[in-house]
Scaffold this motif. Structure first.
Motif, PDB file in Angstrom:
ATOM      1  N   LEU A   5       1.194  -1.350  -0.074  1.00  0.00           N
ATOM      2  CA  LEU A   5      -0.012  -0.114   0.072  1.00  0.00           C
ATOM      3  C   LEU A   5       0.710   1.316   0.069  1.00  0.00           C
ATOM      4  CD1 LEU A   5      -2.898   0.694   1.693  1.00  0.00           C
ATOM      5  CD2 LEU A   5      -1.402   2.099   2.437  1.00  0.00           C
ATOM      6  N   THR A  23      -6.786   0.123   7.164  1.00  0.00           N
ATOM      7  CA  THR A  23      -6.181  -1.042   7.052  1.00  0.00           C
ATOM      8  C   THR A  23      -5.822  -1.989   7.818  1.00  0.00           C
ATOM      9  OG1 THR A  23      -3.951  -0.483   6.679  1.00  0.00           O
ATOM     10  CG2 THR A  23      -5.806  -0.798   4.542  1.00  0.00           C
ATOM     11  N   PHE A  50      -2.138  -0.873  -3.820  1.00  0.00           N
ATOM     12  CA  PHE A  50      -3.568   0.273  -3.064  1.00  0.00           C
ATOM     13  C   PHE A  50      -2.533   1.724  -3.531  1.00  0.00           C
ATOM     14  CE2 PHE A  50      -4.525  -4.415  -1.177  1.00  0.00           C
ATOM     15  CZ  PHE A  50      -5.656  -4.107  -2.135  1.00  0.00           C
TER      16      PHE A  50
END
Length: 287
Positions: A5, A23, A50
Motif C-alpha cells: 500500500l 487497513t 493500493f
C-alpha cells in the motif's frame, strides 16, 4: 507475496495515520511516496496494490491534485473513504527535564500545520522563530536529530512513535472540527469492515449544447429522493468555461435507483463515469 500500500509520505504524516486506520488487521506493507501523483501512478502501474491519498480538508477544501489526477490521468476505483480528525501537537526532543515553552527558540513544521496552530503559537511562544519545511514528519525528524537545540515541531501523534520525541502540548490546532477526507484506491479487492454509511462518487460531463443540463442532472436525483452530499466543478482542460462535475451520492450502487438516475442523465447527452461505490468511516477526535 505480501501486498503493498502506497501513501503520501514521508513516515509520520496524517496520510500514514489514515492508511493505518483504513487497513487495520490487513497484512500489507506500507510504502511512503513523496507526492500524491507518485502514489496514484504507483497504483495505476501496479507497482503497489493500493494507495491512500488526501481528498478534501474541512477548512481548506478539495485537494485538487488528487481529484484532477483521478479525472484526467488514471482510472482507479475508490474502495473506501475515511474522515480523519487533524490534531496538531507541539513536539520536543526527549530530555531528562522537558523543555518549557519559554525556552523554545524555534518552531518547525509544514506551512499548513503552522497556520492551523497560529493562535496557540502566538499566545504561548511569541518569541520563537517559525521555520517552514516540506512536511510535519520532516519537522519532527529534524527536531529529534538535534536534541541539544531548544527547538519544537508541530506534527502528528504518530511522530512520537517514530522518533525520540515527547509532547510539549497536545492538540494545539485552532479549530476542533478540522477533518481531512482520505481515500483508499486500488484495482484489487480488500476485505474491509462493515460501515453504517456507504457512498458512490460519479463524474458527469455536460453536453455543450443543452442549456439547463446541470439542473436536469440534479433533478434526476431529487425526484428519486437520492441525497447528494457534494457537487464540485473541475475544468475539463478543453476550453474556458468547460467543466466536469464530481458528485458524491449518499448511498451505495444499487440495481434500480442509481442506474435509473444515470440513464436519465445520459438521455440528455451527459456522460457518467463511476469513480467508486464504497464504505465511509469517520474517526472521532478523541479516538
Amino acid at each position: 507475496m505480501e501486498k503493498k500500500l502506497a501513501f503520501l509520505g514521508p513516515r509520520g504524516t496524517f496520510t500514514e495515520e489514515a492508511a493505518r486506520a483504513l487497513t487495520v488487521g490487513q497484512s500489507l506493507s506500507h510504502v511512503p511516496y513523496p507526492s500524491i501523483i507518485e502514489v496514484l501512478n504507483a497504483v495505476a502501474k501496479e507497482e503497489v496494490n493500493f494507495g491512500v491519498v488526501p481528498m478534501e480538508n474541512s477548512i481548506e477544501g478539495t485537494v485538487n491534485s488528487t481529484l484532477d489526477w483521478l479525472i484526467h490521468e488514471v482510472e482507479l476505483p475508490i474502495l473506501a473513504e475515511l474522515a480523519l480528525p487533524i490534531t496538531q501537537n507541539l513536539l520536543v526532543a526527549k530530555r531528562e527535564k522537558q523543555l518549557p515553552f519559554s525556552a523554545i527558540t524555534r518552531v518547525l513544521s509544514h506551512p499548513q500545520a503552522i497556520a492551523q496552530s497560529h493562535n496557540f503559537l502566538r499566545e504561548n511562544l511569541p518569541a520563537a522563530s517559525i521555520e517552514y519545511v516540506n512536511s510535519t514528519a520532516l519537522a519532527a525528524q529534524i527536531v529529534s536529530e538535534h536534541p541539544e537545540e531548544p527547538w519544537a515541531a508541530v506534527g502528528t501523534r504518530l511522530n512520537v512513535e517514530i522518533y525520540p520525541l515527547d509532547f510539549a502540548h497536545e492538540q494545539i490546532q485552532d479549530y476542533s472540527n478540522n477533518y481531512t477526507r482520505f481515500v483508499l484506491l486500488g484495482q484489487d479487492s480488500l476485505n474491509l469492515p462493515a460501515s453504517s454509511k456507504e457512498k458512490t462518487t460519479i463524474l458527469v460531463t455536460l453536453p455543450e449544447d443543452f442549456p439547463g443540463a446541470l439542473y436536469q442532472v440534479l433533478a434526476a436525483f431529487a425526484w428519486r429522493k437520492i441525497n447528494l452530499s457534494r457537487i464540485e466543478s473541475r475544468p475539463t482542460k478543453k476550453a474556458l468555461g468547460s467543466y466536469y462535475f464530481v458528485i458524491d451520492i449518499e448511498q451505495k450502487m444499487d440495481d434500480v435507483l442509481l442506474p435509473g438516475a444515470f440513464a436519465e442523465i445520459e438521455a440528455i447527452g451527459c456522460q457518467v463515469r463511476q469513480l467508486g461505490t464504497y464504505p465511509f468511516y469517520l474517526l472521532q477526535a478523541n479516538s
